[in-house]
Motif scaffolding. Structure first.
Motif, PDB file in Angstrom:
ATOM      1  N   GLU A   1      -2.761  -3.330  -6.097  1.00 21.48           N
ATOM      2  CA  GLU A   1      -2.945  -3.135  -4.606  1.00 21.48           C
ATOM      3  C   GLU A   1      -2.325  -1.963  -4.222  1.00 21.48           C
ATOM      4  O   GLU A   1      -1.092  -1.862  -3.802  1.00 21.48           O
ATOM      5  N   GLU A   2      -2.919  -0.920  -4.456  1.00 15.40           N
ATOM      6  CA  GLU A   2      -2.456   0.565  -3.866  1.00 15.40           C
ATOM      7  C   GLU A   2      -2.084   0.462  -2.696  1.00 15.40           C
ATOM      8  O   GLU A   2      -0.885   0.966  -2.314  1.00 15.40           O
ATOM      9  N   SER A   3      -2.774  -0.015  -1.729  1.00 12.90           N
ATOM     10  CA  SER A   3      -2.390   0.331  -0.276  1.00 12.90           C
ATOM     11  C   SER A   3      -1.214  -0.383   0.008  1.00 12.90           C
ATOM     12  O   SER A   3      -0.342  -0.017   0.760  1.00 12.90           O
ATOM     13  N   THR A   4      -0.940  -1.682  -0.586  1.00 15.22           N
ATOM     14  CA  THR A   4       0.288  -2.440  -0.261  1.00 15.22           C
ATOM     15  C   THR A   4       1.452  -1.746  -0.947  1.00 15.22           C
ATOM     16  O   THR A   4       2.467  -1.495  -0.107  1.00 15.22           O
TER      17      THR A   4
ATOM     18  N   VAL B   1       1.839   1.788  -1.190  1.00 14.09           N
ATOM     19  CA  VAL B   1       1.984   2.867  -0.423  1.00 14.09           C
ATOM     20  C   VAL B   1       2.618   2.486   0.900  1.00 14.09           C
ATOM     21  O   VAL B   1       3.593   3.381   1.396  1.00 14.09           O
ATOM     22  N   SER B   2       2.232   1.275   1.230  1.00 14.80           N
ATOM     23  CA  SER B   2       2.777   0.951   2.714  1.00 14.80           C
ATOM     24  C   SER B   2       4.444   0.557   2.534  1.00 14.80           C
ATOM     25  O   SER B   2       5.097   1.155   3.368  1.00 14.80           O
ATOM     26  N   ILE B   3       4.496  -0.134   1.380  1.00 18.86           N
ATOM     27  CA  ILE B   3       6.116  -0.446   1.083  1.00 18.86           C
ATOM     28  C   ILE B   3       7.104   0.703   0.622  1.00 18.86           C
ATOM     29  O   ILE B   3       8.205   0.778   1.274  1.00 18.86           O
TER      30      ILE B   3
ATOM     31  N   GLY C   1       6.535   3.313   1.851  1.00 22.48           N
ATOM     32  CA  GLY C   1       7.010   4.246   3.325  1.00 22.48           C
ATOM     33  C   GLY C   1       8.157   3.469   4.040  1.00 22.48           C
ATOM     34  O   GLY C   1       9.031   4.349   4.407  1.00 22.48           O
ATOM     35  N   LYS C   2       8.005   2.203   3.734  1.00 19.66           N
ATOM     36  CA  LYS C   2       8.853   1.505   4.902  1.00 19.66           C
ATOM     37  C   LYS C   2      10.223   1.399   4.173  1.00 19.66           C
ATOM     38  O   LYS C   2      11.397   1.268   4.902  1.00 19.66           O
TER      39      LYS C   2
ATOM     40  N   GLU D   1       7.726  -8.533   2.012  1.00 18.10           N
ATOM     41  CA  GLU D   1       7.522  -7.450   1.323  1.00 18.10           C
ATOM     42  C   GLU D   1       7.734  -7.534   0.103  1.00 18.10           C
ATOM     43  O   GLU D   1       7.039  -6.899  -0.895  1.00 18.10           O
TER      44      GLU D   1
ATOM     45  N   ARG E   1      11.462   3.898   2.298  1.00 15.11           N
ATOM     46  CA  ARG E   1      11.955   5.244   2.183  1.00 15.11           C
ATOM     47  C   ARG E   1      13.484   5.525   2.190  1.00 15.11           C
ATOM     48  O   ARG E   1      14.046   5.991   1.379  1.00 15.11           O
TER      49      ARG E   1
END
Length: 317
Positions: free
Chosen positions: A22-25, A27-29, A31-32, A5, A34
């Motif tokens: 890489e917006e999706s990357t 956003v995912s991180i 969240g993880k 990550e 948080r």
């Protein structure tokens, strides 16, 4: 050792390896992580290109932060441009040339690759937006040898029929060749006959002129204009827009491309997506030996990449 990550986040925020992020990357991180501030702290300490230790904090480096802001803005910018009326887009791009020192080639591009009605629409939009005519702003603001050509180009309302007088075309080949011999390449842009021919003649007529020039003199006109880049761009825009736009796109992908060159990618993809993108893709493959979609997939990132592929009529890579 950095986790997967952390490596993914470093790549997403590095500003290297492609235009956009890489917006999706991210956003995912986000969240993880948080409720894991220690992960974020560890990331800051490990990413010394973006952060430096200043006192008791890891300070974000200003230069890199500004570069990231620009990369994050690419998707936003291309979306706004896509939603904007084409005449307003052209008017705003023209205004950036005149008032914000953007390359004059953009003005040549707009004036030479739009139809007579499209250029008239851009001029009307310019007047509405900026309370001056495009022609008067070009004439007033451009003080060097480019002024005469640029004013002529933006003022044009070309005949759009297919009728060509070949005898006249051949006589104008002679006029162009004589101008080159007498003026020299560095001053040719100020020659009245050259400006008249390039700014008033129809595009079918000019294609005939360029064809006869090659037949009579053994070289393409743009080759003989090697001393004047703006005239070369004008001829290419008028003769082969797809080749010109392919070159603009490819300039955005080259190593060390400047801001104006990278911005050209969005400008071309948005403005030509519903006009001649298929011809541009063919020209790009011929010029550079690669599919445009493949190069976009390799050289750009995230939602910006996906937008470019959609504008090119390609599915997500």
């Amino acid at each position: 050792m950095a986790t997967d990550e952390q490596l993914a986040l470093t790549r997403a925020l590095s500003g290297d390896g492609g235009l956009g992020v890489e917006e999706s990357t991210l956003v995912s991180i986000i969240g993880k992580w948080r409720k894991k501030p220690e992960h974020i702290s560890s990331f800051r300490k490990s990413f010394n290109r973006l952060f430096s230790i200043t006192g008791h904090i890891e300070k974000c480096e200003d230069d890199h932060m500004q570069k990231l802001v620009m990369e994050f803005s690419r998707f936003h910018q291309i979306t706004v441009l896509w939603a904007m009326h084409p005449h307003e887009r052209d008017a705003r791009w023209a205004n950036q040339v005149i008032h914000k020192n953007h390359p004059s080639s953009i003005l040549v591009e707009i004036a030479s690759t739009r139809s007579a009605e499209e250029l008239l629409g851009a001029r009307r939009a310019y007047q509405t937006l900026f309370h001056h005519s495009l022609e008067e702003d070009v004439a007033y603001q451009v003080k060097d040898s480019k002024s005469k050509l640029l004013v002529g180009l933006v003022s044009a309302y070309r005949y759009e029929g297919q009728k060509v007088d070949n005898d006249v075309a051949k006589s104008e080949v002679k006029a162009l060749h004589n101008a080159l011999k007498t003026a020299g390449a560095n001053k040719i842009i100020e020659n009245d006959e050259v400006v008249r021919i390039l700014t008033t003649r129809s595009k079918p007529h000019l294609k005939a002129v360029f064809k006869y020039y090659k037949e009579l003199h053994g070289k393409y006109l743009e080759e003989d204009l090697s001393g004047d880049a703006l005239l070369q761009q004008t001829v290419l825009c008028l003769d082969s827009p797809a080749s010109y736009f392919s070159q603009v796109i490819n300039s955005a992908f080259k190593e060390g491309a400047n801001h104006a060159e990278t911005e050209g990618l969005s400008r071309v993809m948005v403005s030509r997506s519903d006009v001649d993108i298929e011809e541009i893709k063919e020209a790009y493959a011929k010029l550079y030996g690669a599919k445009l979609a493949d190069v976009i997939s390799k050289k750009t990132r995230g939602y910006f990449r996906d937008s470019l592929l959609s504008l090119a009529g390609e599915s997500k890579a």
